[in-house]
Scaffold this active site. Structure first.
Site, PDB file in Angstrom:
ATOM      1  N   GLY A  15       0.836  -1.197   0.000  1.00  0.00           N
ATOM      2  CA  GLY A  15       0.000   0.000   0.000  1.00  0.00           C
ATOM      3  C   GLY A  15       0.873   1.251   0.000  1.00  0.00           C
ATOM      4  O   GLY A  15       1.798   1.365   0.799  1.00  0.00           O
ATOM      5  N   ARG A  76       1.139  -5.026  -5.000  1.00  0.00           N
ATOM      6  CA  ARG A  76       1.138  -6.167  -4.080  1.00  0.00           C
ATOM      7  C   ARG A  76       1.439  -7.360  -4.977  1.00  0.00           C
ATOM      8  O   ARG A  76       0.537  -7.870  -5.628  1.00  0.00           O
ATOM      9  CB  ARG A  76      -0.218  -6.293  -3.393  1.00  0.00           C
ATOM     10  CG  ARG A  76      -0.580  -5.082  -2.544  1.00  0.00           C
ATOM     11  CD  ARG A  76      -1.855  -5.318  -1.752  1.00  0.00           C
ATOM     12  NE  ARG A  76      -2.405  -4.100  -1.152  1.00  0.00           N
ATOM     13  CZ  ARG A  76      -1.915  -3.529  -0.043  1.00  0.00           C
ATOM     14  NH1 ARG A  76      -0.862  -4.041   0.539  1.00  0.00           N
ATOM     15  NH2 ARG A  76      -2.454  -2.425   0.447  1.00  0.00           N
ATOM     16  N   ASP A 107       4.880  -4.600   6.481  1.00  0.00           N
ATOM     17  CA  ASP A 107       5.375  -5.919   6.912  1.00  0.00           C
ATOM     18  C   ASP A 107       5.263  -6.981   5.819  1.00  0.00           C
ATOM     19  O   ASP A 107       6.112  -7.874   5.738  1.00  0.00           O
ATOM     20  CB  ASP A 107       4.699  -6.377   8.207  1.00  0.00           C
ATOM     21  CG  ASP A 107       3.186  -6.324   8.116  1.00  0.00           C
ATOM     22  OD1 ASP A 107       2.539  -6.560   9.145  1.00  0.00           O
ATOM     23  OD2 ASP A 107       2.676  -6.028   7.016  1.00  0.00           O
ATOM     24  N   THR A 130       4.064   2.787   5.579  1.00  0.00           N
ATOM     25  CA  THR A 130       2.671   2.339   5.594  1.00  0.00           C
ATOM     26  C   THR A 130       1.889   3.271   6.499  1.00  0.00           C
ATOM     27  O   THR A 130       2.391   3.696   7.544  1.00  0.00           O
ATOM     28  CB  THR A 130       2.501   0.894   6.102  1.00  0.00           C
ATOM     29  OG1 THR A 130       1.106   0.650   6.343  1.00  0.00           O
ATOM     30  CG2 THR A 130       3.257   0.645   7.404  1.00  0.00           C
ATOM     31  N   ASP A 132      -0.493   2.435   8.352  1.00  0.00           N
ATOM     32  CA  ASP A 132      -1.056   1.648   9.473  1.00  0.00           C
ATOM     33  C   ASP A 132      -0.240   1.757  10.757  1.00  0.00           C
ATOM     34  O   ASP A 132      -0.751   1.416  11.832  1.00  0.00           O
ATOM     35  CB  ASP A 132      -1.164   0.172   9.067  1.00  0.00           C
ATOM     36  CG  ASP A 132      -2.045  -0.025   7.850  1.00  0.00           C
ATOM     37  OD1 ASP A 132      -1.852  -1.032   7.137  1.00  0.00           O
ATOM     38  OD2 ASP A 132      -2.905   0.841   7.596  1.00  0.00           O
ATOM     39  N   ASP A 134       1.851  -0.167  11.946  1.00  0.00           N
ATOM     40  CA  ASP A 134       1.778  -1.461  12.639  1.00  0.00           C
ATOM     41  C   ASP A 134       3.078  -2.256  12.551  1.00  0.00           C
ATOM     42  O   ASP A 134       3.059  -3.484  12.455  1.00  0.00           O
ATOM     43  CB  ASP A 134       0.630  -2.294  12.036  1.00  0.00           C
ATOM     44  CG  ASP A 134       0.822  -2.495  10.527  1.00  0.00           C
ATOM     45  OD1 ASP A 134       0.080  -3.304   9.938  1.00  0.00           O
ATOM     46  OD2 ASP A 134       1.724  -1.837   9.957  1.00  0.00           O
ATOM     47  N   ARG A 176      -5.792  -1.648   8.713  1.00  0.00           N
ATOM     48  CA  ARG A 176      -5.699  -3.110   8.611  1.00  0.00           C
ATOM     49  C   ARG A 176      -6.032  -3.737   9.968  1.00  0.00           C
ATOM     50  O   ARG A 176      -7.111  -3.510  10.495  1.00  0.00           O
ATOM     51  CB  ARG A 176      -4.328  -3.524   8.125  1.00  0.00           C
ATOM     52  CG  ARG A 176      -4.295  -4.903   7.459  1.00  0.00           C
ATOM     53  CD  ARG A 176      -2.905  -5.180   6.904  1.00  0.00           C
ATOM     54  NE  ARG A 176      -2.637  -4.418   5.727  1.00  0.00           N
ATOM     55  CZ  ARG A 176      -3.100  -4.718   4.517  1.00  0.00           C
ATOM     56  NH1 ARG A 176      -3.861  -5.775   4.374  1.00  0.00           N
ATOM     57  NH2 ARG A 176      -2.821  -3.983   3.474  1.00  0.00           N
TER      58      ARG A 176
HETATM   59  O1  F6P Z   1      -1.832  -1.150   4.524  1.00  0.00           O
HETATM   60  C1  F6P Z   1      -2.370   0.023   4.089  1.00  0.00           C
HETATM   61  C2  F6P Z   1      -3.857  -0.121   3.805  1.00  0.00           C
HETATM   62  O2  F6P Z   1      -4.349   1.081   3.357  1.00  0.00           O
HETATM   63  C3  F6P Z   1      -4.676  -0.635   4.984  1.00  0.00           C
HETATM   64  O3  F6P Z   1      -4.968   0.360   5.923  1.00  0.00           O
HETATM   65  C4  F6P Z   1      -5.897  -1.175   4.287  1.00  0.00           C
HETATM   66  O4  F6P Z   1      -6.496  -2.198   5.041  1.00  0.00           O
HETATM   67  C5  F6P Z   1      -5.318  -1.756   2.999  1.00  0.00           C
HETATM   68  O5  F6P Z   1      -4.067  -1.138   2.798  1.00  0.00           O
HETATM   69  C6  F6P Z   1      -6.165  -1.548   1.774  1.00  0.00           C
HETATM   70  O6  F6P Z   1      -5.565  -2.258   0.751  1.00  0.00           O
HETATM   71  P1  F6P Z   1      -5.925  -2.009  -0.799  1.00  0.00           P
HETATM   72  O7  F6P Z   1      -5.411  -0.685  -1.198  1.00  0.00           O
HETATM   73  O8  F6P Z   1      -5.233  -3.134  -1.508  1.00  0.00           O
HETATM   74  O9  F6P Z   1      -7.412  -2.073  -0.902  1.00  0.00           O
END
Ligand code: F6P
Length: 328
Positions: A15, A76, A107, A130, A132, A134, A176
């Protein structure tokens, strides 16, 4: 002692987060400053597999410190989770005579980097990017501060309409499986209730707290819900649950979504990204590998990247107590 890396590659993965461009800029400029070449890899690990390398110079990263997102794109990459994908990536790296890799990501991206290093003994340093927050081993990840301010600004706007109509709003924020954005943006925006994955406070307690708000004369309320909340109900079901149990409340739902990932990075994130970017290059030039750079008590530190993945995270109990007291 292994030769100092002459060619350093850098990629953004997973992300995207505001400040990733500032980190890229710092990695490129620090490489040039220390006399190494720096290659950007487009589209994260996918670019390693598809051989998308671009030689960068100090001007290649001009005017990006204030830009959200990542100019070298991210992905990803499922293919990198396969031994064949990583082997292809390694062959491309060898073909371009790249000596070391800086991975800007979360992570999931670090997990890929650790496996890649185990398989090919290839020097890697991770920069925590990120929203998050986390990741174990750093008090702040790049993008978290900006996402917090984006969430607080949005909740302030929702507060205006909530108080104009005496309504209760459930506001879902990202994160997340972590509650950092919800807890800090919730306290920052004066939310009446905050639901996070780390603490299952129970729906009865939420109902009690909303009843108390009414009793103490509050005509509108905001409940901030982390997307990973463990109440077993999604934000719409939570709203319905309150409508069914507290019919006096006029309830609405707002999901902030991907706007939390964008926007011009805050000064905090720009400075953090610049410091971590420089440190990552200095560690590689010092022959270090398998480390993540981070922040501890405002000092730039480095720690094991494997620990960063395994370490998990803990929520600030003092802040939870403060949020409780603030809903008085
Ligand atoms: O890890 C960053 C994040 O924005 C999270 O907060 C969220 O759950 C996820 O990525 C969303 O992923 P995507 O952009 O693949 O929908």
């Amino acid at each position: 002692m292994k030769d100092q890396p002459k060619r350093i590659a850098v990629l953004t993965s997973g992300g995207d987060a505001p400040g990733m461009n500032a980190a890229l800029r710092a990695v490129v400029r620090a490489s040039v400053f220390y006399g190494a070449e720096c290659y950007a890899v487009h589209q994260g690990y996918q670019g390693l597999i598809d051989n998308e390398f671009e030689l960068m110079n100090a001007r290649s990263v001009k005017n990006i410190i204030n830009k959200g997102g990542t100019i070298i794109k991210s992905a990803r990459c499922l293919e990198f989770r396969t031994p064949e994908g990583r082997k292809q990536a390694y062959e491309n790296i060898k073909k371009s005579e790249i000596d070391a890799l800086v991975v800007i990501g979360g992570d999931g991206s670090f997990t890929g980097a650790v496996i890649f290093n185990e398989e090919f003994e290839f020097p890697i340093i991770g920069i925590p990017g990120t929203i998050d927050n986390d990741i174990f081993g750093t008090s702040h990840t790049i993008g978290y501060d900006t996402a917090l301010n984006t969430a607080v600004e949005a909740i302030d706007k929702i507060r205006d309409t909530a108080s104009s109509h005496n309504r209760l709003f459930f506001v879902e924020v990202m994160g997340r499986d972590a509650g950092f954005i919800a807890l800090n943006a919730g306290v920052g925006a004066g939310a009446e209730e905050i639901l996070i994955p780390e603490e299952d406070l129970g729906l009865d307690r939420m109902l009690e707290s909303l009843k108390k708000s009414r009793r103490t004369g509050k005509s509108s309320s905001i409940v901030v819900v982390a997307e990973g909340d463990k109440s077993g109900k999604n934000v719409y079901e939570l709203a319905k649950y309150v409508e069914d149990n507290l019919p006096e409340y006029d309830v609405r739902v707002s999901i902030l979504g991907h706007m939390q990932r964008g926007g011009s990075p805050s000064c905090f994130d720009r400075v953090l990204a610049s410091r971590l970017g420089v440190k990552s290059v200095e560690l590689l030039l010092d022959g270090k590998t398998n480390l993540m750079v981070g922040l501890k008590d405002n000092e730039v530190i480095s720690s094991s990247i494997s620990e960063a993945i395994k370490g998990g995270h803990s929520i600030n109990q003092e802040l939870l107590r403060v949020s409780d007291i603030m809903t008085t």
